[in-house]
Structure formats: C-alpha cells, structure tokens
Motif scaffolding. Structure first.
Motif, PDB file in Angstrom:
ATOM      1  N   GLY A  87       0.840  -1.188   0.000  1.00 35.90           N
ATOM      2  CA  GLY A  87       0.000   0.000   0.000  1.00 35.90           C
ATOM      3  C   GLY A  87       0.873   1.234   0.000  1.00 35.90           C
ATOM      4  N   VAL A  88       1.031   1.861  -1.146  1.00 32.46           N
ATOM      5  CA  VAL A  88       2.002   2.947  -1.305  1.00 32.46           C
ATOM      6  C   VAL A  88       1.332   4.313  -1.442  1.00 32.46           C
ATOM      7  CG1 VAL A  88       3.782   3.884  -2.847  1.00 32.46           C
ATOM      8  CG2 VAL A  88       3.751   1.430  -2.306  1.00 32.46           C
ATOM      9  N   TYR A  89       0.213   4.365  -2.187  1.00 32.92           N
ATOM     10  CA  TYR A  89      -0.463   5.614  -2.527  1.00 32.92           C
ATOM     11  C   TYR A  89       0.540   6.549  -3.219  1.00 32.92           C
ATOM     12  CZ  TYR A  89      -3.578   9.676  -2.010  1.00 32.92           C
ATOM     13  OH  TYR A  89      -4.356  10.782  -2.246  1.00 32.92           O
ATOM     14  N   THR A  90       0.726   7.781  -2.751  1.00 36.17           N
ATOM     15  CA  THR A  90       1.672   8.688  -3.416  1.00 36.17           C
ATOM     16  C   THR A  90       3.093   8.541  -2.888  1.00 36.17           C
ATOM     17  OG1 THR A  90       1.215  10.499  -1.883  1.00 36.17           O
ATOM     18  CG2 THR A  90      -0.128  10.389  -3.886  1.00 36.17           C
ATOM     19  N   GLY A 105      20.147   0.183   1.305  1.00 39.21           N
ATOM     20  CA  GLY A 105      18.878  -0.372   1.783  1.00 39.21           C
ATOM     21  C   GLY A 105      17.898  -0.568   0.641  1.00 39.21           C
ATOM     22  N   LYS A 106      16.924  -1.458   0.856  1.00 41.92           N
ATOM     23  CA  LYS A 106      15.968  -1.796  -0.188  1.00 41.92           C
ATOM     24  C   LYS A 106      14.542  -1.821   0.352  1.00 41.92           C
ATOM     25  CE  LYS A 106      19.057  -2.396  -3.435  1.00 41.92           C
ATOM     26  NZ  LYS A 106      19.142  -1.423  -4.551  1.00 41.92           N
ATOM     27  N   ILE A 107      13.605  -1.402  -0.509  1.00 41.66           N
ATOM     28  CA  ILE A 107      12.175  -1.482  -0.181  1.00 41.66           C
ATOM     29  C   ILE A 107      11.452  -2.151  -1.340  1.00 41.66           C
ATOM     30  CG2 ILE A 107      10.123  -0.248   0.605  1.00 41.66           C
ATOM     31  CD1 ILE A 107      11.932   2.240   0.945  1.00 41.66           C
ATOM     32  N   LEU A 108      10.799  -3.265  -1.063  1.00 42.36           N
ATOM     33  CA  LEU A 108       9.876  -3.851  -2.033  1.00 42.36           C
ATOM     34  C   LEU A 108       8.532  -3.191  -1.787  1.00 42.36           C
ATOM     35  CD1 LEU A 108       8.920  -5.863  -4.174  1.00 42.36           C
ATOM     36  CD2 LEU A 108       8.649  -7.559  -2.333  1.00 42.36           C
ATOM     37  N   ALA A 109       8.061  -2.388  -2.752  1.00 44.30           N
ATOM     38  CA  ALA A 109       6.844  -1.596  -2.578  1.00 44.30           C
ATOM     39  C   ALA A 109       5.769  -2.072  -3.538  1.00 44.30           C
ATOM     40  CB  ALA A 109       7.144  -0.115  -2.807  1.00 44.30           C
ATOM     41  N   MET A 110       4.580  -2.354  -3.004  1.00 44.72           N
ATOM     42  CA  MET A 110       3.499  -2.879  -3.833  1.00 44.72           C
ATOM     43  C   MET A 110       2.222  -2.063  -3.679  1.00 44.72           C
ATOM     44  SD  MET A 110       4.065  -6.994  -3.374  1.00 44.72           S
ATOM     45  CE  MET A 110       4.683  -6.984  -1.680  1.00 44.72           C
ATOM     46  N   ASP A 111       1.587  -1.785  -4.828  1.00 44.07           N
ATOM     47  CA  ASP A 111       0.323  -1.059  -4.827  1.00 44.07           C
ATOM     48  C   ASP A 111      -0.400  -1.376  -6.131  1.00 44.07           C
ATOM     49  OD1 ASP A 111      -0.705   1.689  -3.124  1.00 44.07           O
ATOM     50  OD2 ASP A 111      -1.652   1.305  -5.058  1.00 44.07           O
ATOM     51  N   GLU A 118       3.356   7.402  -9.135  1.00 43.41           N
ATOM     52  CA  GLU A 118       4.110   8.257 -10.046  1.00 43.41           C
ATOM     53  C   GLU A 118       3.874   9.739  -9.770  1.00 43.41           C
ATOM     54  OE1 GLU A 118       3.174   6.837 -13.963  1.00 43.41           O
ATOM     55  OE2 GLU A 118       4.708   5.251 -13.851  1.00 43.41           O
ATOM     56  N   LEU A 119       2.813  10.052  -9.036  1.00 43.80           N
ATOM     57  CA  LEU A 119       2.589  11.430  -8.615  1.00 43.80           C
ATOM     58  C   LEU A 119       3.704  11.883  -7.675  1.00 43.80           C
ATOM     59  CD1 LEU A 119       0.480  13.764  -8.842  1.00 43.80           C
ATOM     60  CD2 LEU A 119      -0.557  12.876  -6.753  1.00 43.80           C
ATOM     61  N   GLY A 120       4.123  10.967  -6.817  1.00 42.18           N
ATOM     62  CA  GLY A 120       5.179  11.309  -5.862  1.00 42.18           C
ATOM     63  C   GLY A 120       6.579  10.942  -6.317  1.00 42.18           C
ATOM     64  N   LEU A 121       6.682  10.175  -7.403  1.00 40.82           N
ATOM     65  CA  LEU A 121       7.980   9.671  -7.850  1.00 40.82           C
ATOM     66  C   LEU A 121       8.991  10.776  -8.159  1.00 40.82           C
ATOM     67  CD1 LEU A 121       9.721   7.253  -8.457  1.00 40.82           C
ATOM     68  CD2 LEU A 121       8.708   7.130 -10.752  1.00 40.82           C
ATOM     69  N   PRO A 122       8.609  11.885  -8.814  1.00 40.54           N
ATOM     70  CA  PRO A 122       9.599  12.939  -9.063  1.00 40.54           C
ATOM     71  C   PRO A 122      10.245  13.474  -7.782  1.00 40.54           C
ATOM     72  CG  PRO A 122       7.661  13.289 -10.419  1.00 40.54           C
ATOM     73  CD  PRO A 122       7.314  12.186  -9.466  1.00 40.54           C
ATOM     74  N   VAL A 123       9.468  13.557  -6.708  1.00 41.27           N
ATOM     75  CA  VAL A 123      10.004  14.019  -5.429  1.00 41.27           C
ATOM     76  C   VAL A 123      10.977  12.977  -4.872  1.00 41.27           C
ATOM     77  CG1 VAL A 123       9.437  14.765  -3.087  1.00 41.27           C
ATOM     78  CG2 VAL A 123       7.900  15.326  -4.976  1.00 41.27           C
ATOM     79  N   ILE A 124      10.596  11.712  -4.972  1.00 46.20           N
ATOM     80  CA  ILE A 124      11.444  10.621  -4.489  1.00 46.20           C
ATOM     81  C   ILE A 124      12.761  10.599  -5.268  1.00 46.20           C
ATOM     82  CG2 ILE A 124      11.633   8.100  -4.362  1.00 46.20           C
ATOM     83  CD1 ILE A 124       8.587   8.038  -3.839  1.00 46.20           C
ATOM     84  N   LYS A 126      14.140  13.173  -6.857  1.00 45.04           N
ATOM     85  CA  LYS A 126      14.894  14.382  -6.504  1.00 45.04           C
ATOM     86  C   LYS A 126      15.586  14.226  -5.146  1.00 45.04           C
ATOM     87  CE  LYS A 126      12.592  18.226  -5.731  1.00 45.04           C
ATOM     88  NZ  LYS A 126      11.819  19.484  -5.945  1.00 45.04           N
ATOM     89  N   ALA A 127      14.970  13.438  -4.263  1.00 42.72           N
ATOM     90  CA  ALA A 127      15.557  13.192  -2.949  1.00 42.72           C
ATOM     91  C   ALA A 127      16.727  12.214  -3.013  1.00 42.72           C
ATOM     92  CB  ALA A 127      14.493  12.662  -1.985  1.00 42.72           C
ATOM     93  N   GLY A 128      16.910  11.581  -4.171  1.00 39.42           N
ATOM     94  CA  GLY A 128      18.047  10.686  -4.354  1.00 39.42           C
ATOM     95  C   GLY A 128      17.891   9.317  -3.735  1.00 39.42           C
ATOM     96  N   VAL A 129      16.638   8.857  -3.567  1.00 40.92           N
ATOM     97  CA  VAL A 129      16.428   7.562  -2.911  1.00 40.92           C
ATOM     98  C   VAL A 129      15.633   6.581  -3.771  1.00 40.92           C
ATOM     99  CG1 VAL A 129      16.621   8.471  -0.552  1.00 40.92           C
ATOM    100  CG2 VAL A 129      14.391   8.478  -1.693  1.00 40.92           C
ATOM    101  N   ALA A 130      15.357   6.951  -5.024  1.00 41.56           N
ATOM    102  CA  ALA A 130      14.548   6.080  -5.891  1.00 41.56           C
ATOM    103  C   ALA A 130      15.215   4.728  -6.134  1.00 41.56           C
ATOM    104  CB  ALA A 130      14.278   6.776  -7.229  1.00 41.56           C
ATOM    105  N   HIS A 131      16.550   4.694  -6.091  1.00 44.73           N
ATOM    106  CA  HIS A 131      17.265   3.438  -6.339  1.00 44.73           C
ATOM    107  C   HIS A 131      17.041   2.406  -5.244  1.00 44.73           C
ATOM    108  CE1 HIS A 131      19.960   5.667  -3.658  1.00 44.73           C
ATOM    109  NE2 HIS A 131      20.494   4.506  -3.326  1.00 44.73           N
ATOM    110  N   LYS A 132      16.513   2.830  -4.112  1.00 43.86           N
ATOM    111  CA  LYS A 132      16.246   1.900  -3.007  1.00 43.86           C
ATOM    112  C   LYS A 132      14.901   1.193  -3.171  1.00 43.86           C
ATOM    113  CE  LYS A 132      18.670   4.962   0.273  1.00 43.86           C
ATOM    114  NZ  LYS A 132      18.559   5.694   1.570  1.00 43.86           N
ATOM    115  N   ILE A 133      14.086   1.654  -4.119  1.00 44.11           N
ATOM    116  CA  ILE A 133      12.699   1.195  -4.221  1.00 44.11           C
ATOM    117  C   ILE A 133      12.490   0.277  -5.418  1.00 44.11           C
ATOM    118  CG2 ILE A 133      10.302   1.935  -4.508  1.00 44.11           C
ATOM    119  CD1 ILE A 133      11.192   4.641  -3.219  1.00 44.11           C
ATOM    120  N   ASP A 134      11.901  -0.875  -5.156  1.00 45.22           N
ATOM    121  CA  ASP A 134      11.471  -1.806  -6.208  1.00 45.22           C
ATOM    122  C   ASP A 134       9.950  -1.800  -6.195  1.00 45.22           C
ATOM    123  OD1 ASP A 134      10.905  -3.861  -7.952  1.00 45.22           O
ATOM    124  OD2 ASP A 134      11.672  -5.464  -6.642  1.00 45.22           O
ATOM    125  N   PHE A 135       9.337  -0.995  -7.088  1.00 44.84           N
ATOM    126  CA  PHE A 135       7.886  -0.855  -7.092  1.00 44.84           C
ATOM    127  C   PHE A 135       7.247  -1.909  -7.986  1.00 44.84           C
ATOM    128  CE2 PHE A 135       3.884   0.734  -8.808  1.00 44.84           C
ATOM    129  CZ  PHE A 135       3.199   1.068  -7.650  1.00 44.84           C
TER     130      PHE A 135
END
Length: 247
Positions: A87-90, A105-111, A118-124, A126-135
């Motif tokens: 449950g990820v939402y934005t 670190g890693k996060i398996l994220a499911m939604d 993707e509404l929040g993805l540009p912020v993620i 820009k924060a430099g942490v998108a590589h930690k997320i497997d959506f």
C-alpha cells in the motif's frame, strides 16, 4: 451571533494536517505536536510530497506527518536494511522509509495503482532515494505467495509496513510472518480505524468505515492471540500496531 463566533473559533482551531486521522480529542494539541515536533524537522522532500498529496482527491489515504516521522525514526532504531511496504499511494511513508535506510537499503513496494505512486515519484527521485525502491504494480497476495514458496525469502525482511486493503490484513499476516526475520517488525496501519473499533453497533458511521471495521476488529483479535509475535498498539495517526516476531 455567539454561536457563529464559537463556530469560527472552532474552525480556526482545526489543525491543517492533510487527511487528519489523529485520535487525539484536542485538535489544538495535535496541531501543537505538528508545529512543535513534526514540521520543523520534516525533511524538505517529505514536506513537498505532503503538499502535493494534499491536492489529490483521495488525500485521506495518506500517512499522517507525525506517523511519517515515527516510521523514519523506527527504521533507524532497528537498523533496518531490507524492508517491504504494501500500500504505497503517493509514497509519503515510502519516502520516510527510504530516507531512513542506508544507501544500500531496499524497499519492495506494492500497490494496485501506479498512477498515484508516479505522482510522488519525481520528489522521491529528486531526494536521491529512488534506487532503493522496487515498485510492483498489482495485488500483493500473489507476489507474497511466490515469495513464501522460496525459502531464501523466509526471514529476509527487517521491517514491513502494511497500509492497504483492510479486508486482506489477515491474509497478509499469514504470509508476512514467514518473511519477516525473528526480531523484525511488521507495522499494520489503521488498527484503530477512525475510533470505530469502540463505536456501538448503531453508531452513525460512514459506509466505508463500517464496512472495514469488522476486518480491523478481526485482525486486532488475531494479533493479540498470535504467540509468534509481541505487539504494541499505538495511537499514532489512525492507530498503528507493531508486531515483533519472536519465533
């Protein structure tokens, strides 16, 4: 006239938190917590994502800012590295976790809805942490079933956060207990469900609150009776139950 003044005073005293879920009876006290403890320390990317989410028609689904702060610290306290979010939402709680995790670190994220993520993805990003997320887009249960079949996934997760379809919480728990390590944590969100868990049967509840209340009550009863975990139910946000696997 006096009634109108009182109404305006009450409205002015209402906190500004998006999708307010706090169970505190005093809005002024909740606003004090936000303004004194949460907002001054809220990372800029989380603030930006919170403000973007506020404009979404379903902003009530977002994790509250105080709960985001709590999750961020909790991740650091337990030195989590491999995590999961259902449950990820934005992505507000996802961003709180990603910022707290170490660089590897890693996060398996499911939604089921990639568009919201993707509404929040540009912020993620820009924060430099998108590589930690497997959506992964789609229902979580089929993914979890495949994971449970592979023993290398057993006990592989330090922390798992669930904020999704309440009618499947029990089904998630049956699988997640195999995937979280002994000593690791599972956090179930909304376990006090707008306070409806103590509402009388004839209480006037919104339709979706009434529908999911029985599932939340069932979960709370099951967690309290599960000998494989220690539990702590906290009145943060809409209620979060932490489950520490002990065997």
């Amino acid at each position: 006239m006096a009634a109108n003044v009182e109404q305006k005073q009450n409205e002015a005293g209402r906190h500004q938190e998006v999708g307010h879920k706090s169970l505190l009876q005093s809005d002024a006290l909740y606003q004090y917590i936000l303004e004194t403890s949460v907002y001054p320390r809220e990372p800029e990317p989380m603030k930006e994502l919170r403000e973007i989410t506020a404009k979404h028609p379903w902003n009530i689904m977002t994790t509250s800012a105080d709960e985001g702060q709590f999750l961020n610290m909790l991740i650091k306290l337990i030195n989590a590295k491999n995590t999961m979010e259902i449950g990820v939402y934005t992505g507000y709680s996802l961003l709180a976790t990603a910022l707290a995790l170490p660089e590897d670190g890693k996060i398996l994220a499911m939604d089921i809805n990639r568009e919201n993520y993707e509404l929040g993805l540009p912020v993620i990003e820009k924060a430099g942490v998108a590589h930690k997320i497997d959506f992964r887009e789609g229902p979580a249960l089929p993914v979890l079933d495949l994971m449970v079949e592979d023993e290398k996934n057993h006990g592989a997760y330090d922390f798992i956060f669930v904020d999704a379809d309440k009618d499947n919480y029990i089904n998630y728990h049956k699988r997640l207990i195999e995937l979280v390590k002994v000593g690791g944590l599972i956090g179930y969100d909304n376990t006090l469900w707008n306070g409806s868990v103590v509402a009388p049967p004839d209480a006037p509840l919104r339709k979706y609150v009434r529908y999911y209340r029985d599932f939340v009550l069932e979960l709370n009863k099951a967690l309290a009776a599960d000998p494989r975990i220690e539990i702590c139910m906290l009145p943060v946000g809409d209620g979060i139950t932490l489950c520490r696997r002990i065997k």
